[in-house]
Write an enzyme that holds these catalytic residues in place. Structure first.
Site, PDB file in Angstrom:
ATOM      1  N   GLU A  67       0.817  -1.402  -0.004  1.00  0.00           N
ATOM      2  CA  GLU A  67      -0.623  -0.065  -0.166  1.00  0.00           C
ATOM      3  C   GLU A  67       0.845   0.991   0.217  1.00  0.00           C
ATOM      4  O   GLU A  67       2.620   1.103   0.440  1.00  0.00           O
ATOM      5  CB  GLU A  67      -0.820   0.016   1.057  1.00  0.00           C
ATOM      6  N   ASP A  68       0.495   2.382  -0.614  1.00  0.00           N
ATOM      7  CA  ASP A  68       1.185   4.009  -0.692  1.00  0.00           C
ATOM      8  C   ASP A  68       1.178   4.069   0.855  1.00  0.00           C
ATOM      9  O   ASP A  68       2.668   4.182   1.392  1.00  0.00           O
ATOM     10  CB  ASP A  68       0.434   4.445  -1.222  1.00  0.00           C
ATOM     11  N   ASP A 102      -3.375   5.553   6.653  1.00  0.00           N
ATOM     12  CA  ASP A 102      -4.143   7.424   7.167  1.00  0.00           C
ATOM     13  C   ASP A 102      -4.443   6.782   8.702  1.00  0.00           C
ATOM     14  O   ASP A 102      -4.566   6.442   9.530  1.00  0.00           O
ATOM     15  CB  ASP A 102      -4.538   8.094   6.530  1.00  0.00           C
ATOM     16  N   PHE A 131      -0.278  16.151   4.192  1.00  0.00           N
ATOM     17  CA  PHE A 131      -0.350  15.562   2.730  1.00  0.00           C
ATOM     18  C   PHE A 131       0.721  16.162   2.445  1.00  0.00           C
ATOM     19  O   PHE A 131       1.159  16.454   1.945  1.00  0.00           O
ATOM     20  CB  PHE A 131      -1.875  15.741   2.355  1.00  0.00           C
ATOM     21  N   ARG A 190       0.895  11.747  -9.156  1.00  0.00           N
ATOM     22  CA  ARG A 190       1.731  10.982  -8.475  1.00  0.00           C
ATOM     23  C   ARG A 190       2.843  10.055 -10.124  1.00  0.00           C
ATOM     24  O   ARG A 190       3.607   9.183  -9.052  1.00  0.00           O
ATOM     25  CB  ARG A 190      -0.022  10.106  -9.236  1.00  0.00           C
TER      26      ARG A 190
END
Ligand code: IMP
Ligand code: MG
Length: 176
Positions: A99-100, A103, A152, A165
């Site tokens: 996963e990136d 959160d 963020f 991206r």
């Protein structure tokens, strides 16, 4: 949110070194065991591509999921669903989710539960970034690239409204 500037958080060189370290850890842990690596689209695509190519183990299969979530602002009403599921049957397989960023933890909590219910032999999670400040569900990241307290971030697969991206490094968005 209007973007004022992008501030570098993790450089290309830092990412390259950390990905190599994670790959070595993953190789050491699984040894000769066959592995299914699952990329969580879209955010993990670039991390996934670099990570699997850094692995030395030959017996690895690649698959992909895409998830969507609704009611993101309110955890109690939040639902995660598959937009695209894996093709490979996971029963009896060693599965590594890639996963990136973690959160609140809701997305990975959903995916881990789903895959566990299919009888995976083992289930582990690799994430480029572990962002702990907003964690609502206890999710263990077995292989975490970087920890991040606030902000963020975009780049290296991560987006803000589908932008950024393609950037080769990770940046924090500084709003106006
Ligand atoms: P969670 O369910 O709150 O853990 O959601 C994780 C997802 O939110 C990630 O897969 C990302 O798509 C997105 N996300 C969370 N934080 C960031 C960030 O800082 N930059 C880009 N995407 C993020
Ligand atoms: Mg994501």
């Amino acid at each position: 949110m209007k973007v004022k500037e992008l501030k570098i958080v993790f450089s290309e060189e830092q990412i390259r070194r950390r990905v190599a370290e994670l790959a070595a850890e993953i190789d050491a842990l699984y040894g000769d065991e066959p592995l299914v690596a699952v990329c969580v689209l879209k955010g993990a695509c670039i991390f996934f591509a670099d990570l699997v190519r850094a692995l030395k183990k030959p017996n690895i299969e690649l698959d992909f999921v895409r998830l969507s979530s609704y009611g993101m602002e309110d955890a109690s009403t939040r639902t995660v669903t598959f937009k695209k599921d894996v093709d490979i049957a996971l029963q009896g397989r060693h599965v590594l989710i890639v996963e990136d960023i973690i959160d609140t933890g809701h997305t990975m909590d959903f995916l881990l539960r789903q895959f566990a219910a299919r009888g995976a032999k083992s289930l582990r999670l690799a994430a480029l970034v572990d962002k702990r400040e907003r964690r609502e569900v206890d999710v263990t990241t077995d292989f975490a690239g970087f920890a991040l307290d606030t902000g963020f971030i975009v780049g290296y697969g991560l987006d803000y409204a589908e932008r950024y991206r393609q950037l080769p490094a990770v940046y924090e968005i500084i709003p106006e």
